[in-house]
Design a protein around this motif. Structure first.
Motif, mmCIF file in Angstrom:
data_model
loop_
_atom_site.group_PDB
_atom_site.id
_atom_site.type_symbol
_atom_site.label_atom_id
_atom_site.label_comp_id
_atom_site.label_asym_id
_atom_site.label_seq_id
_atom_site.Cartn_x
_atom_site.Cartn_y
_atom_site.Cartn_z
ATOM 1 N N LEU A 2 0.824 -1.214 0.000
ATOM 2 C CA LEU A 2 0.000 0.000 0.000
ATOM 3 C C LEU A 2 0.856 1.261 0.000
ATOM 4 N N GLU A 3 1.946 1.250 0.747
ATOM 5 C CA GLU A 3 2.811 2.428 0.761
ATOM 6 C C GLU A 3 3.457 2.643 -0.602
ATOM 7 N N ALA A 4 3.794 1.544 -1.279
ATOM 8 C CA ALA A 4 4.345 1.675 -2.628
ATOM 9 C C ALA A 4 3.299 2.257 -3.578
ATOM 10 N N LEU A 5 2.061 1.792 -3.471
ATOM 11 C CA LEU A 5 0.983 2.330 -4.301
ATOM 12 C C LEU A 5 0.762 3.806 -4.025
ATOM 13 N N ALA A 6 0.679 4.178 -2.749
ATOM 14 C CA ALA A 6 0.422 5.571 -2.390
ATOM 15 C C ALA A 6 1.557 6.480 -2.828
ATOM 16 N N THR A 7 2.796 6.017 -2.690
ATOM 17 C CA THR A 7 3.955 6.808 -3.106
ATOM 18 C C THR A 7 3.899 7.068 -4.601
ATOM 19 N N ARG A 8 3.599 6.036 -5.369
ATOM 20 C CA ARG A 8 3.533 6.180 -6.821
ATOM 21 C C ARG A 8 2.346 7.045 -7.241
ATOM 22 N N ALA A 9 1.182 6.838 -6.578
ATOM 23 C CA ALA A 9 -0.010 7.600 -6.943
ATOM 24 C C ALA A 9 0.184 9.092 -6.698
ATOM 25 N N ASP A 10 0.950 9.439 -5.674
ATOM 26 C CA ASP A 10 1.224 10.852 -5.409
ATOM 27 C C ASP A 10 2.235 11.413 -6.402
ATOM 28 N N ALA A 11 3.288 10.655 -6.678
ATOM 29 C CA ALA A 11 4.332 11.136 -7.588
ATOM 30 C C ALA A 11 3.865 11.146 -9.036
ATOM 31 N N GLU A 12 3.066 10.157 -9.430
ATOM 32 C CA GLU A 12 2.572 10.030 -10.799
ATOM 33 C C GLU A 12 1.053 9.821 -10.753
ATOM 34 N N PRO A 13 0.282 10.885 -10.593
ATOM 35 C CA PRO A 13 -1.170 10.740 -10.416
ATOM 36 C C PRO A 13 -1.847 9.943 -11.516
ATOM 37 N N SER A 14 -1.319 9.997 -12.727
ATOM 38 C CA SER A 14 -1.959 9.276 -13.828
ATOM 39 C C SER A 14 -1.796 7.768 -13.715
ATOM 40 N N SER A 15 -0.984 7.299 -12.759
ATOM 41 C CA SER A 15 -0.740 5.860 -12.627
ATOM 42 C C SER A 15 -1.832 5.143 -11.846
ATOM 43 N N ALA A 68 -6.446 14.593 -6.394
ATOM 44 C CA ALA A 68 -5.179 13.922 -6.671
ATOM 45 C C ALA A 68 -4.840 13.902 -8.153
ATOM 46 N N ALA A 69 -5.855 14.030 -9.017
ATOM 47 C CA ALA A 69 -5.638 13.880 -10.462
ATOM 48 C C ALA A 69 -5.321 15.202 -11.162
ATOM 49 N N ARG A 70 -5.015 16.237 -10.424
ATOM 50 C CA ARG A 70 -4.805 17.554 -11.034
ATOM 51 C C ARG A 70 -3.491 17.630 -11.807
ATOM 52 N N GLU A 71 -3.521 18.410 -12.878
ATOM 53 C CA GLU A 71 -2.316 18.783 -13.599
ATOM 54 C C GLU A 71 -1.923 20.176 -13.115
ATOM 55 N N MET A 84 -7.912 20.674 -13.719
ATOM 56 C CA MET A 84 -8.396 19.903 -12.579
ATOM 57 C C MET A 84 -8.138 18.411 -12.786
ATOM 58 N N LEU A 85 -8.075 17.966 -14.047
ATOM 59 C CA LEU A 85 -7.855 16.558 -14.367
ATOM 60 C C LEU A 85 -6.711 16.447 -15.361
ATOM 61 N N ASP A 86 -5.798 15.500 -15.095
ATOM 62 C CA ASP A 86 -4.720 15.288 -16.056
ATOM 63 C C ASP A 86 -5.261 14.588 -17.303
ATOM 64 N N ALA A 110 -9.360 11.648 -20.215
ATOM 65 C CA ALA A 110 -9.754 10.662 -21.221
ATOM 66 C C ALA A 110 -10.718 9.636 -20.628
ATOM 67 N N TRP A 111 -10.477 9.231 -19.372
ATOM 68 C CA TRP A 111 -11.401 8.309 -18.712
ATOM 69 C C TRP A 111 -12.783 8.936 -18.583
ATOM 70 N N LEU A 112 -12.839 10.193 -18.140
ATOM 71 C CA LEU A 112 -14.118 10.879 -17.979
ATOM 72 C C LEU A 112 -14.829 11.003 -19.320
ATOM 73 N N ASP A 113 -14.068 11.297 -20.355
ATOM 74 C CA ASP A 113 -14.638 11.412 -21.690
ATOM 75 C C ASP A 113 -15.297 10.097 -22.115
ATOM 76 N N GLY A 114 -14.758 8.981 -21.630
ATOM 77 C CA GLY A 114 -15.298 7.689 -22.000
ATOM 78 C C GLY A 114 -16.529 7.267 -21.229
ATOM 79 N N VAL A 115 -16.735 7.834 -20.032
ATOM 80 C CA VAL A 115 -17.865 7.394 -19.204
ATOM 81 C C VAL A 115 -19.013 8.401 -19.144
ATOM 82 N N LEU A 116 -18.785 9.643 -19.566
ATOM 83 C CA LEU A 116 -19.882 10.624 -19.589
ATOM 84 C C LEU A 116 -20.726 10.367 -20.835
#
Length: 578
Positions: free
Chosen positions: A291-304, A325-328, A336-338, A343-349
C-alpha cells in the motif's frame, strides 16, 4: 448466528459499501487477525483479514444475491458473533430493484466531535446523525439506496477531539512537526475510528450503502492548490509520510468499498488480498509495504492510479470524479484533471440514462460572481499581469482557497463541453437531467445553466451543493458568500468581461436557490417524472440523543418541455465500468 454479546473483537464497522442488484460488500476493522463472516438469509460469506501498520481489516464480498431483496445480516469474527450489538436495530442489505426508483443522500464536510451540548455548541448538530436517528425511529421514512459522501469525512489537519489529541500526545511530542495534525497511518486509523464509532453513525453506515471520495482535509487544507503549494509542502520534513499515510488510509477505509466485485478483481493491491484468501494460508497478509508503494507512486505520478469510479443506479448513473489527486499543476497547463483522467471521464460521460449524476467534491458551477473572481485570480497568478501581481495572486489563492474548477479553466471548459454533448444527445439519448453533486464550500445552493434549450440541450444541467454536514461557516464568511451568489454577480461579470486574459464562460448559469448555511444533508429521488431534492438539518429540542429533522429547502427539477423520456429504460454504465 446467535445474538452477540458485547465484544472487543470488532473495532469498527461493519460498514455496508457497494450494493447493486446481485452483490454487496461489507467492511470491518478487527482487533486481531481473523476470519470475518457475514450471514444473510441463511447464507454465509467470509474473508480473512489483512493488516496495515498493525491494524486489521476485511472486506467481505457477497455475490449471487437476488434483486430487490431486503434482509437483515449478522457479522462474526472467528465464529464469534459480534454484530448487531445487543439492543441495537438490525442492519440490513437491500439489493437494488430495477423496478424501483432510486433514492440517495449526499453531503460533505463532517468534523469529529461529541454530540452533547458542548459538542453541538462547537460543531453544530450533526446532520448525518440526525438523518440516522430519523431512519432508525421512523419506519415510514423513505430509505436511501445510497449515501454519497463527497469529501472531508475526516480532518487530518485540525484535530480538536480531545481523545485523538491524547492518543497522539502519548505517541510523540506535539511540539514537533506536524504538531497537532495527523502524522502517520496509525493516527489516521484512530481518526477514522473516532469519526465512525458513535453508535448511531455506526448503525447507519452498517445499513445504508455508501460511496465516498476524498477532498483536501482528508489529507490537508489546500491539497494540490498549485505547483508552488506542492513544491513548498514537499520541502517540509513531514509531508511525505503524511501523503503516503493519507492515501493508504483512504484506500483501506474508503476506496476499496467504492468498487464493484468485478472492479476489485482488477485492482492491483486487492489482487494480493484475493490471492491470499484463495490460498487458504493460515498466516496473516500484511499489506503495509504494497500500500505504501501504491500511495507513493499515486502521489508522484497521479496518472498511474485512478480514484474515480462509476455506479449504475437503476435507469440512472453516477460518475464520481477525483478533483484533488488527479490535477495537472504545471503552470503552463493547469487542469483539474490530467490527460489520463480526462480521457477516462470522456469515456464514461454518456447519455442513455434517465438522470446522469456527476459527483465532484468541489462545485463545478460556483456562484457566478465567485467563479469570475477565481478566474481573474487564476489569470493573475499565472503571470498575465506581471510577476509582482502573480506573487500576490498566488498568496491570495492559497490564503482564501481560490482553487475550484474556475481556477483550472482549461479543464473546466473541456468538461463543460462533454456535459453539453451529453445534454444535446450527441452521446446517446439525452438524460432528463445532468446534475453535479458537490460540497466543500460550507454553504448549500442550487444552480442551473440558463436556458439550456437555446444552447441545443435537451437536458437540464444543474449544480446541487450540500455542505457542511457538520462544520458551520463563520458568520462573516456567510455574508461574503451570499454577496458572490447575488449582489456581486453583475459587478464581477462586468470586470471579468473587460479583460482579454479572463475567459468568459461558454454557457451561462445562475444560482436559483440559496445559499443557506445550516449543517445539513441532502436527500435526492430519481423519480420517473423529475429529480427531487430536499436539504434537511438536525434540530435538538433538549435531548441531543434524539435530534429531529427539519427541512431547509426543497426543489423539483422537471425535464425540459418536450424532452420527457418514455419508459424506464436501463442505464448504460455497467456495474463493472470505471
Amino acid at each position: 448466528m446467535t445474538r452477540p454479546a458485547p465484544t472487543d473483537a470488532l473495532v469498527l464497522g461493519p460498514v455496508l459499501r457497494y450494493v447493486d442488484e446481485t452483490s454487496a460488500t461489507v467492511w470491518v476493522r478487527t482487533a486481531a487477525p481473523a476470519t470475518v463472516a457475514v450471514e444473510r438469509a441463511g447464507r454465509t460469506w467470509s474473508a480473512p483479514t489483512f493488516t496495515v501498520h498493525g491494524s486489521h481489516y476485511a472486506l467481505v464480498v457477497l455475490e449471487d444475491l437476488r434483486p430487490g431483496t431486503d434482509d437483515a445480516y449478522a457479522v462474526a469474527v472467528d465464529d464469534e458473533p459480534v454484530w448487531p450489538l445487543p439492543g441495537a436495530p438490525a442492519s440490513r442489505i437491500r439489493t437494488l430493484d430495477p423496478s424501483r426508483t432510486t433514492r440517495f443522500a449526499f453531503g460533505t464536510c463532517r468534523t469529529t466531535g461529541s454530540h452533547d451540548e458542548a459538542g453541538n455548541r462547537a460543531h453544530g448538530v450533526d446532520a448525518l446523525r440526525s438523518l440516522a436517528v430519523a431512519l432508525r425511529d421512523d419506519p415510514h421514512r423513505a430509505w436511501p439506496d445510497l449515501l454519497l459522501l463527497l469529501g472531508d469525512q475526516v480532518y487530518a489537519d485540525t484535530t480538536p477531539h480531545a481523545e485523538l489529541e491524547a492518543f497522539m500526545a502519548a505517541r510523540r511530542s506535539l511540539d514537533e512537526p506536524p504538531g497537532e495534525e495527523i502524522k502517520d497511518y496509525v493516527e489516521y486509523a484512530e481518526l477514522y475510528r473516532l469519526a465512525w464509532s458513535d453508535d448511531v453513525i455506526r448503525w447507519v453506515l452498517s445499513t445504508v450503502p455508501s460511496a465516498m471520495m476524498f477532498d483536501d482535509h482528508d489529507i490537508r487544507d489546500d491539497w494540490n492548490t498549485s505547483w508552488s503549494w506542492r513544491r513548498d509542502i514537499r520541502a517540509t520534513t513531514w509531508w511525505q509520510e503524511r501523503i503516503v499515510s493519507g492515501l493508504a488510509a483512504y484506500w483501506v477505509h474508503q476506496h476499496i468499498g467504492n468498487l464493484s466485485p468485478a472492479e476489485l478483481a482488477e485492482e492491483e493491491v486487492w489482487r494480493l488480498v484475493a490471492a491470499h484468501a484463495a490460498s487458504g494460508s493460515s498466516g496473516g497478509l500484511d499489506l503495509t509495504d504494497a500500500l505504501e508503494a501504491l500511495a507513493t507512486r499515486a502521489d508522484a505520478e497521479p496518472s498511474s492510479y485512478r480514484w474515480s469510479y462509476t455506479r449504475t443506479l437503476g435507469d440512472s448513473a453516477l460518475v464520481v470524479i477525483d478533483s484533488r489527486a488527479a490535477r495537472e499543476l504545471q503552470p503552463d497547463s493547469r487542469s483539474m484533471l490530467d490527460d489520463v483522467e480526462m480521457a477516462w471521464l470522456d469515456g464514461v460521460l454518456e447519455g442513455g440514462v434517465r438522470h446522469l449524476l456527476v459527483g465532484t467534491s468541489l462545485p463545478f458551477l460556483l456562484p457566478p460572481g465567485l467563479h469570475d473572481f477565481e478566474a481573474m485570480n487564476e489569470a493573475m497568478a499565472q503571470g498575465a499581469y506581471g510577476r509582482r501581481v502573480a506573487r500576490g495572486a498566488e498568496t491570495l489563492r492559497r490564503t482564501i482557497d481560490l482553487e475550484h474548477w474556475a481556477a483550472f479553466n482549461g479543464g473546466f471548459d473541456e468538461v463543460f463541453a462533454m456535459v453539453m454533448a451529453v445534454a444535446r444527445g450527441e452521446r446517446g439519448p439525452a438524460p432528463e437531467t445532468v446534475t453535479f453533486l458537490s460540497g466543500d464550500v460550507h454553504n448549500s445552493y442550487l444552480a442551473e445553466v440558463t436556458d439550456p434549450a437555446a444552447l441545443g440541450a435537451r437536458s437540464r444541467i444543474v449544480q446541487a451543493v450540500c455542505s457542511p454536514i457538520r462544520n458551520p461557516m463563520p458568520r462573516a464568511v456567510r455574508v461574503v458568500m451570499s454577496l458572490f451568489a447575488r449582489s456581486l454577480v453583475r459587478p464581477m461579470r462586468f470586470v471579468a468581461s473587460r479583460s482579454r486574459r479572463v475567459p468568459d464562460p461558454a454557457y451561462p448559469w445562475t444560482v436559483t436557490d440559496g445559499p443557506w448555511f445550516d449543517n445539513n444533508i441532502a436527500l435526492g429521488h430519481l423519480d420517473v417524472d423529475a429529480l427531487e431534492l430536499e436539504w434537511v438539518s438536525g434540530v435538538v429540542d433538549g435531548d441531543p440523543d434524539h435530534p429531529r429533522l427539519r427541512t431547509v429547502h426543497e426543489a423539483r427539477i422537471e425535464p425540459l418541455e418536450g424532452s420527457r423520456r418514455a419508459g424506464t429504460g436501463r442505464g448504460r454504465l455497467g456495474v463493472a465500468s470505471g
